[in-house]
Design an enzyme around this catalytic site. Structure first.
Site, short mmCIF file in Angstrom:
data_model
loop_
_atom_site.label_atom_id
_atom_site.label_comp_id
_atom_site.label_asym_id
_atom_site.label_seq_id
_atom_site.Cartn_x
_atom_site.Cartn_y
_atom_site.Cartn_z
CB ALA A 45 -14.32 -11.67 42.77
N GLY A 72 -10.28 -8.97 43.88
CA GLY A 72 -9.76 -10.31 44.15
C GLY A 72 -8.46 -10.57 43.40
CD GLU A 116 -9.18 -9.78 48.45
OE1 GLU A 116 -10.07 -10.18 47.68
OE2 GLU A 116 -9.34 -9.69 49.68
CD GLU A 122 -12.53 -5.66 46.47
OE1 GLU A 122 -11.98 -4.56 46.29
OE2 GLU A 122 -11.93 -6.75 46.38
N1 CO8 Z 1 -16.18 -9.69 36.83
C1 CO8 Z 1 -16.79 -10.12 35.71
N2 CO8 Z 1 -16.53 -9.62 34.48
C2 CO8 Z 1 -15.62 -8.64 34.39
C3 CO8 Z 1 -14.95 -8.12 35.52
C4 CO8 Z 1 -15.25 -8.70 36.79
N3 CO8 Z 1 -14.63 -8.32 37.92
N4 CO8 Z 1 -14.10 -7.14 35.12
C5 CO8 Z 1 -14.23 -7.05 33.80
N5 CO8 Z 1 -15.14 -7.95 33.33
C6 CO8 Z 1 -15.58 -8.18 31.96
C7 CO8 Z 1 -16.51 -7.07 31.48
O1 CO8 Z 1 -17.83 -7.31 31.89
C8 CO8 Z 1 -16.32 -7.14 29.99
O2 CO8 Z 1 -17.07 -8.22 29.49
P1 CO8 Z 1 -17.99 -8.03 28.16
O3 CO8 Z 1 -17.01 -7.73 27.06
O4 CO8 Z 1 -18.66 -9.36 28.01
O5 CO8 Z 1 -18.90 -6.88 28.44
C9 CO8 Z 1 -14.86 -7.50 29.82
O6 CO8 Z 1 -14.46 -8.08 31.07
C10 CO8 Z 1 -13.97 -6.31 29.55
O7 CO8 Z 1 -14.23 -5.33 30.56
P2 CO8 Z 1 -14.58 -3.81 30.24
O8 CO8 Z 1 -15.28 -3.69 28.91
O9 CO8 Z 1 -15.29 -3.24 31.43
O10 CO8 Z 1 -13.09 -3.21 30.10
P3 CO8 Z 1 -12.63 -1.71 30.37
O11 CO8 Z 1 -11.22 -1.65 29.89
O12 CO8 Z 1 -13.61 -0.74 29.84
O13 CO8 Z 1 -12.68 -1.54 31.98
C11 CO8 Z 1 -12.23 -2.20 34.25
C12 CO8 Z 1 -11.80 -2.29 32.76
C13 CO8 Z 1 -12.08 -0.77 34.72
C14 CO8 Z 1 -11.31 -3.13 35.03
C15 CO8 Z 1 -13.72 -2.65 34.38
O14 CO8 Z 1 -13.89 -3.88 33.68
C16 CO8 Z 1 -14.14 -2.87 35.80
O15 CO8 Z 1 -14.39 -1.91 36.50
N6 CO8 Z 1 -14.27 -4.14 36.20
C17 CO8 Z 1 -14.71 -4.49 37.56
C18 CO8 Z 1 -13.59 -4.25 38.57
C19 CO8 Z 1 -14.06 -4.57 39.96
O16 CO8 Z 1 -14.97 -3.97 40.49
N7 CO8 Z 1 -13.38 -5.55 40.56
C20 CO8 Z 1 -13.70 -5.98 41.93
C21 CO8 Z 1 -14.66 -7.09 41.89
S1 CO8 Z 1 -15.22 -7.52 43.50
C22 CO8 Z 1 -13.97 -8.47 44.14
O17 CO8 Z 1 -12.96 -8.70 43.53
C23 CO8 Z 1 -14.22 -9.01 45.52
C24 CO8 Z 1 -13.14 -9.98 45.95
C25 CO8 Z 1 -13.71 -10.90 46.99
C26 CO8 Z 1 -12.81 -12.08 47.32
C27 CO8 Z 1 -12.32 -12.90 46.13
C28 CO8 Z 1 -13.26 -13.99 45.73
C29 CO8 Z 1 -12.84 -14.69 44.39
#
Ligand code: CO8
Length: 258
Positions: free
Chosen positions: A66, A109, A112, A132
């Site tokens: 998400a 998400g 999911e 999460e």
């Molecule tokens: N949300 C928003 N932006 C994101 C997300 C995210 N989940 N994941 C990555 N991005 C963005 C980063 O901010 C980055 O943007 P920018 O270049 O502008 O800084 C770009 O994507 C590339 O990401 P990274 O530079 O971080 O890439 P890496 O290769 O270094 O890392 C990772 C990849 C490990 C996947 C890292 O991006 C990460 O940890 N992301 C978050 C993962 C996470 O915590 N996901 C769970 C989110 S909570 C959730 O899903 C709850 C679900 C609830 C129900 C569903 C409702 C829709």
């Protein structure tokens, strides 16, 4: 030009493909993207040219979850009023087979959404995770339920409590995905798989999905009664007559989806 902002769609053969299209954000799911996925799925579900729906993501990853930026300031009342999970519920009502073709990160998400697919094909190197817990929340779009039903309570708790990354091989071992293919062949292999399903009579596909879904929720006896009604129903179809006549006449059946 696509009618959508956050996804792309196209039809090839009898297969409709939906691609998440925010690759620079690793296809982070904002609410608009989820509504667009549902709108496209519902439209393909009604489209007679389409037998199977494939869901995939553009770029390196299927989806990193998400959109955290969109969600960070949410409060419970706003979430209740938004009722965003109604969109997710609609995916469960899609009658046609949905195959997920996933790669890279399949997180939160995004995991999911992948679990909403009926079958999953993953590129080697794909990592699944429910991170999460490390954000102070938990899955909210079916993750705890669907993962537990597929992989069992023991593995589900381990993965959900630790947020650890699950390699595609482990996901395969625990029944979360169907197949691992090389990344270059992900779409080709998925479309082949889809074509194999698409050539089957559509009403059988539909009622098999309906019956298998009941197996997940119903006790055995009720599930079998439900299955029986669907079995009887297929005897009202032209395709049942065609399939059985073709067998007797030693020719290839020509199914019409009626
Ligand atoms: N949300 C928003 N932006 C994101 C997300 C995210 N989940 N994941 C990555 N991005 C963005 C980063 O901010 C980055 O943007 P920018 O270049 O502008 O800084 C770009 O994507 C590339 O990401 P990274 O530079 O971080 O890439 P890496 O290769 O270094 O890392 C990772 C990849 C490990 C996947 C890292 O991006 C990460 O940890 N992301 C978050 C993962 C996470 O915590 N996901 C769970 C989110 S909570 C959730 O899903 C709850 C679900 C609830 C129900 C569903 C409702 C829709």
């Amino acid at each position: 030009m696509s009618a959508f902002d956050c996804i792309d769609t196209f039809i090839t053969g009898g297969t409709a493909v939906i691609e998440l299209n925010r690759p620079r954000q690793l296809n982070a799911l904002n609410r608009k993207m989820v509504s667009e996925v549902v709108e496209a799925m519902e439209s393909f579900d009604r489209n007679k040219e389409v037998q199977v729906i494939v869901l995939t993501g553009k770029g390196h990853s299927f989806s990193a979850g998400a959109d955290i930026d969109e969600m960070a300031e949410d409060d419970p009342i706003q979430l209740e009023l938004l009722n965003q999970f109604a969109d997710w519920d609609h995916i469960s009502l899609i009658k046609k087979p949905i195959i997920g073709a996933v790669k890279g990160f399949v997180f939160g998400g995004g995991f999911e959404l992948a679990l909403c697919c009926d079958l999953l094909i993953a590129a080697s190197g794909t990592e699944f995770s429910f991170p999460e817990v490390s954000l102070g929340v938990m899955p909210g779009a079916g993750g705890t339920q669907r993962l537990t039903k597929l992989a069992g309570r023991t593995k589900a708790l381990q993965w959900l409590w630790t947020g650890e990354r699950i390699p595609a091989e482990d996901a395969l071992t625990h029944g979360v995905i169907n197949q691992i293919v090389s990344p270059e062949l992900l779409m080709e292999e998925t479309l082949k798989f889809a074509a194999k399903i698409a050539k089957q009579p559509p009403l059988s596909l539909r009622l098999i999905k309906d019956s298998v879904n009941k197996a997940v929720d119903y006790p055995l006896y009720e599930g079998m009664q439900y299955e029986r009604k669907n079995f009887y129903l297929l005897f009202a179809s032209q395709d049942q007559k065609e399939g059985m006549n073709a067998f007797v006449e030693k020719r290839k059946p020509e199914y019409k989806g009626r």
